[in-house]
Write a protein that holds these residues in place. Structure first.
Motif, PDB file in Angstrom:
ATOM      1  N   GLN A 497       0.738  -0.991   0.080  1.00 48.75           N
ATOM      2  CA  GLN A 497       0.070  -0.008   0.163  1.00 48.75           C
ATOM      3  C   GLN A 497       0.791   1.199   0.090  1.00 48.75           C
ATOM      4  OE1 GLN A 497      -2.175  -1.122   3.419  1.00 48.75           O
ATOM      5  NE2 GLN A 497      -4.058  -1.839   2.293  1.00 48.75           N
ATOM      6  N   GLU A 527      -0.242  -1.591  -5.244  1.00 51.73           N
ATOM      7  CA  GLU A 527      -1.298  -0.507  -5.839  1.00 51.73           C
ATOM      8  C   GLU A 527      -0.543   0.680  -6.405  1.00 51.73           C
ATOM      9  OE1 GLU A 527      -3.120   1.049  -2.116  1.00 51.73           O
ATOM     10  OE2 GLU A 527      -1.307   2.319  -1.633  1.00 51.73           O
ATOM     11  N   ARG A 596     -14.262   0.438  -5.447  1.00 51.41           N
ATOM     12  CA  ARG A 596     -14.927   1.275  -4.709  1.00 51.41           C
ATOM     13  C   ARG A 596     -14.953   2.807  -4.723  1.00 51.41           C
ATOM     14  NH1 ARG A 596     -11.235   2.161  -0.505  1.00 51.41           N
ATOM     15  NH2 ARG A 596     -13.014   2.489   1.035  1.00 51.41           N
ATOM     16  N   THR A 628      -7.759   8.611  -9.836  1.00 53.90           N
ATOM     17  CA  THR A 628      -7.487   7.887  -8.854  1.00 53.90           C
ATOM     18  C   THR A 628      -8.617   6.599  -8.701  1.00 53.90           C
ATOM     19  OG1 THR A 628      -6.498   9.906  -7.448  1.00 53.90           O
ATOM     20  CG2 THR A 628      -7.149   7.667  -6.157  1.00 53.90           C
ATOM     21  N   GLU A 630      -9.999   3.552  -6.262  1.00 53.59           N
ATOM     22  CA  GLU A 630     -10.084   3.079  -5.062  1.00 53.59           C
ATOM     23  C   GLU A 630     -10.599   1.663  -5.310  1.00 53.59           C
ATOM     24  OE1 GLU A 630     -11.467   5.363  -1.855  1.00 53.59           O
ATOM     25  OE2 GLU A 630      -9.829   7.050  -2.038  1.00 53.59           O
ATOM     26  N   TYR A 631     -10.254   0.659  -4.521  1.00 50.18           N
ATOM     27  CA  TYR A 631     -10.799  -0.586  -4.708  1.00 50.18           C
ATOM     28  C   TYR A 631     -10.342  -1.415  -3.596  1.00 50.18           C
ATOM     29  CZ  TYR A 631      -5.925  -1.347  -6.781  1.00 50.18           C
ATOM     30  OH  TYR A 631      -4.632  -1.114  -6.947  1.00 50.18           O
ATOM     31  N   ASN A 632     -11.089  -2.767  -3.613  1.00 48.45           N
ATOM     32  CA  ASN A 632     -10.690  -3.492  -2.559  1.00 48.45           C
ATOM     33  C   ASN A 632     -10.506  -5.099  -3.181  1.00 48.45           C
ATOM     34  OD1 ASN A 632     -11.654  -6.157  -0.633  1.00 48.45           O
ATOM     35  ND2 ASN A 632     -11.490  -4.338   0.678  1.00 48.45           N
ATOM     36  N   ASN A 637      -8.167  -2.832   1.220  1.00 47.45           N
ATOM     37  CA  ASN A 637      -8.268  -1.518   0.509  1.00 47.45           C
ATOM     38  C   ASN A 637      -6.998  -0.928   0.043  1.00 47.45           C
ATOM     39  OD1 ASN A 637     -11.176  -1.561   1.140  1.00 47.45           O
ATOM     40  ND2 ASN A 637     -10.580  -0.374   3.125  1.00 47.45           N
ATOM     41  N   LYS A 639      -5.448   1.549  -3.375  1.00 47.61           N
ATOM     42  CA  LYS A 639      -5.689   3.134  -4.082  1.00 47.61           C
ATOM     43  C   LYS A 639      -4.472   3.079  -5.008  1.00 47.61           C
ATOM     44  CE  LYS A 639      -5.188   6.989  -1.838  1.00 47.61           C
ATOM     45  NZ  LYS A 639      -5.465   8.220  -0.987  1.00 47.61           N
TER      46      LYS A 639
END
Length: 725
Positions: A497, A527, A596, A628, A630-632, A637, A639
């Protein structure tokens, strides 16, 4: 002569010696023996340093005046610390005339004998005629010559008048361990002339003491007694609470500001304590007491080493004062389950909560220095979650083996700890979570430093940790990998991350270490738009790892491909101009991945894609500088920040490099078009097939989703996610 005859003659000689009564020298092996040391050749003196052999059957032990070595006779002038412990059958000890020092008691200076522990039957001390340092009373107390200082009280001393020791009025001082281990005295009638109590005088180790009193009607000038409890004259210092006093609760008088060393130690009958206006709680003050619930008020400003260690019944602890928790603060409190702390508490010392085997609730605040070693080792945590907050700029100090040996620990979550600009993040010490057999996940902050020792082969996360999931941001290593696998096959999942990490440092290349034939094949989810940076383009690459990267960024991970690592895009990414409006397409997502949110120019929310992966926005395409996403992905989580609009990946398949190498699926046959080195991995990153051919049959694979990577002889390569029915 036969050898057996020789033995017979020697045994016969011994028999005759027995009959003649000459047994002292012949049977030295069956008597007590002494060990000597600290020889002074100029003064011809030595020290008794230990004993062995058999204790005297009479129970009476007369220590030797001298010792002969190499033809030289040495006077035994001192008894070393703990030389005469564990004499479990001895009832009487005679101190020789030459002895001028016992432990740290000599020359009239009363300290502690550091001897005669675990001597439960010892009832009388005697001192040989001519000793100029020590003397014994008629009752058997060991005194300093002149009778003004009590050196040691026998553990099993008895009195004709009962169980009260009436202290001579000539006594002015008591040694530090004078009463340690005594089991017969219930009341000590103190001399009114005492001016020195040395760190509890061993009162807390007495197993029958119920009260203090004063011998006579004189008012002492240097101490006072209230309800059987011993204080200084002004009742500002509480010296000693009798360990066997029958009192289930106790309120410290409002005049008291200092609870002295060992004052409440071993008070098994005491369940509740109210501190009133206490300022200082001294070393071992409440060790091994019976308190069940503890509230340390804001008036307390200082607590010393081991103040609450070994509380046998303590279940809850609330600390209201913003103080420092010392070494061994509440160590070995086996029933402690919950601790409450105030905001602003700054420091926790070595072993503070070590071996609190039921401790499960603790407020892990972001601004505390956890600098002490083994603070929570051997505790009962199932999960450790650091509270949200900003770490100090100098970083979060954490001591060695902080959570080592927590048998039930499953997760450590530090992800809510924020790093200030130019901050140093958190230290990850040696053996941080070593020997935690159920630990499966650890989440680090956005910046961490894994430090090492040059002289010890110790690892931050231990050897063969059971970790399945590791969450990392930027991090640094100082000379040694964070963990070691020395046997078996391991497939840890690592979530990098790094989008908001304060630095560009992620040396995964050196994070893992293997030996002894062990296998490590991490599955790494990144990410970051790119993991490479100018000064080290390859430090993120761990040979044998599989890399799952954001859509449209596979080309940015070419270094990993060059090392032979599969690089798989987690989703397809494409932006386009639809009639002047921004259109974002996010399709063919990895199993377990959910988008997300999508944002433009940093913080303008655009929404989420429709079921076909298309997000048609109302925002003018020409006004968008960056995107940008954002996802899981499988619970994590993530980004990804796209700095411009150029990143693209193919729609309909995950094509890692956009190369001419083609991967097609025909039933249960995967085809490459040309001879290629290929690898098939499952979604856990495990290699299930590999080889070199134009095609490969998949009939041996179980139903599921797999990733096929191929590299042709011309250097071109491709990766595709496939589904096998």
């Amino acid at each position: 002569m036969q050898p057996y005859s020789s033995i017979f003659i020697n045994n016969e000689m011994i028999r005759k010696l027995l009959l003649s009564g000459c047994v002292l020298s012949a049977f030295a092996l069956n008597a007590i023996t002494y060990n000597y040391g600290q020889f002074n050749n100029s003064r011809k003196t030595c020290a008794l340093v230990g004993w062995g052999g058999q204790q005297p059957t009479s129970g009476k032990l007369v220590l030797k005046e001298t010792f002969e070595k190499d033809g030289v006779t040495y006077k035994v002038t001192s008894i070393a610390p703990h030389a005469l412990d564990n004499l479990t059958e001895v009832t009487e000890i005679t101190i020789p005339a030459n002895v001028i020092k016992i432990g740290e008691v000599y020359d009239g200076y009363v300290e502690e004998t550091k001897n005669f522990f675990n001597c439960p039957k010892l009832a009388i001390f005697k001192v040989a005629t001519g000793n100029e340092t020590f003397a014994a009373t008629g009752a058997g107390l060991l005194m300093y010559k002149g009778g003004t200082s009590i050196v040691r009280v026998p553990p099993a001393i008895t009195f004709s008048s009962g169980t009260t020791l009436k202290m001579s009025k000539s006594v002015e001082a008591i040694g530090r361990d004078a009463f340690a281990g005594n089991s017969t005295i219930t009341n000590i009638a103190l001399s009114p002339n005492i001016v020195l109590f040395s760190e509890g005088c061993g009162f807390s180790d007495m197993t029958a003491l119920k009260e203090f009193s004063i011998n006579g009607t004189e008012t002492p000038s240097d101490f006072s007694i209230l309800d059987g409890v011993l204080y200084d004259a002004k009742k500002e210092i509480l010296y000693s609470f009798p360990p066997c006093k029958t009192a289930y609760n106790f309120t410290v008088p409002s005049t008291v500001w200092n609870i002295s060393t060992k004052a409440f130690r071993n008070t098994a009958n005491l369940y509740e304590i109210s501190f009133n206006k206490v300022h200082t709680i001294s070393k071992d003050a409440f060790a091994n007491s019976g308190i069940t619930k503890l509230i340390i008020p804001s008036s307390v400003r200082k607590i010393e080493n081991g103040a609450f260690r070994g509380l046998t019944r303590l279940q809850e602890m609330t600390i209201e004062s913003k103080l420092q928790l010392p070494d061994n603060f509440a160590r070995d409190c086996k029933l402690l389950t919950k601790v409450t702390l105030p905001n602003g508490l700054k420091y926790i010392g070595h072993n503070a909560f070590k071996n609190c085997t039921r401790l499960e609730q603790f407020p892990f605040l972001p601004d505390i220095s956890y600098e002490g070693d083994s603070i929570f080792s051997g505790c009962g945590f199932k999960s450790v979650v650091f509270r949200e907050g900003v770490m100090p700029k100098e970083g979060l100090d954490i001591g060695e083996a902080t959570f080592a040996g927590n048998p039930e620990l499953q997760i450590v979550d530090m992800s809510k700890l924020a790093v200030v600009e130019d901050g140093y993040g958190s230290d990850v010490p040696l053996s941080y979570v070593a020997d935690c057999p159920k630990l499966h996940s650890i989440l680090f902050p956005k910046m961490a430093s894994f430090w090492a020792s040059n002289d010890r082969p110790v690892y931050n996360l231990g050897v063969n940790p059971s970790l399945e999931y590791i969450f990392l941001g930027a991090f640094s290593l100082s000379g040694r990998p964070a963990l070691l696998y020395d046997h078996g096959s391991h497939f840890p999942v690592v979530y990098m991350q790094t989008t908001d990490a304060p630095q560009e440092s992620w040396p995964l290349r050196d994070f893992f270490s293997v030996s002894g034939g062990a296998v490590c094949k991490p599955q790494i989810y990144c990410e970051g738009y790119t993991m490479a940076h100018d000064w080290s383009a390859t430090e993120y690459i761990y040979p044998g790892a599989s890399y799952f990267v954001p859509g449209g960024t596979a080309a940015n991970y070419k270094e990993a491909r060059d090392y032979g690592c599969p690089v798989i895009e987690m989703y397809n990414f494409r932006v386009s101009d639809r009639g002047g409006k921004l259109c974002v397409q996010l399709t063919d997502k990895l199993d377990g991945l959910m988008i997300r949110g999508v944002y433009a120019n940093g913080d303008i929310a655009l929404g989420t894609p429709a079921s076909d992966g298309t997000l048609l926005t109302d925002m003018a395409y020409q006004l968008v500088d960056n995107i940008t996403v954002e996802y899981n992905v499988r619970g994590a989580n993530m980004k990804t920040f796209y700095p411009d609009m150029s990143a693209m990946s193919g729609i309909g398949e995950v094509d890692a490099y956009g190369s001419p190498m083609a991967i097609t699926l025909d039933g249960k046959m995967v085809c490459f078009g040309n001879v290629a080195d290929y690898t098939v991995t499952d979604m856990a990153g495990r290699t299930v097939m590999s080889g070199k051919a134009e095609s490969a049959g998949l009939s041996s694979l179980a139903a599921g989703v797999y990733v096929v990577s191929a590299r042709g002889e011309d250097g071109t390569s491709a990766v595709r996610k496939i589904s096998v029915d």
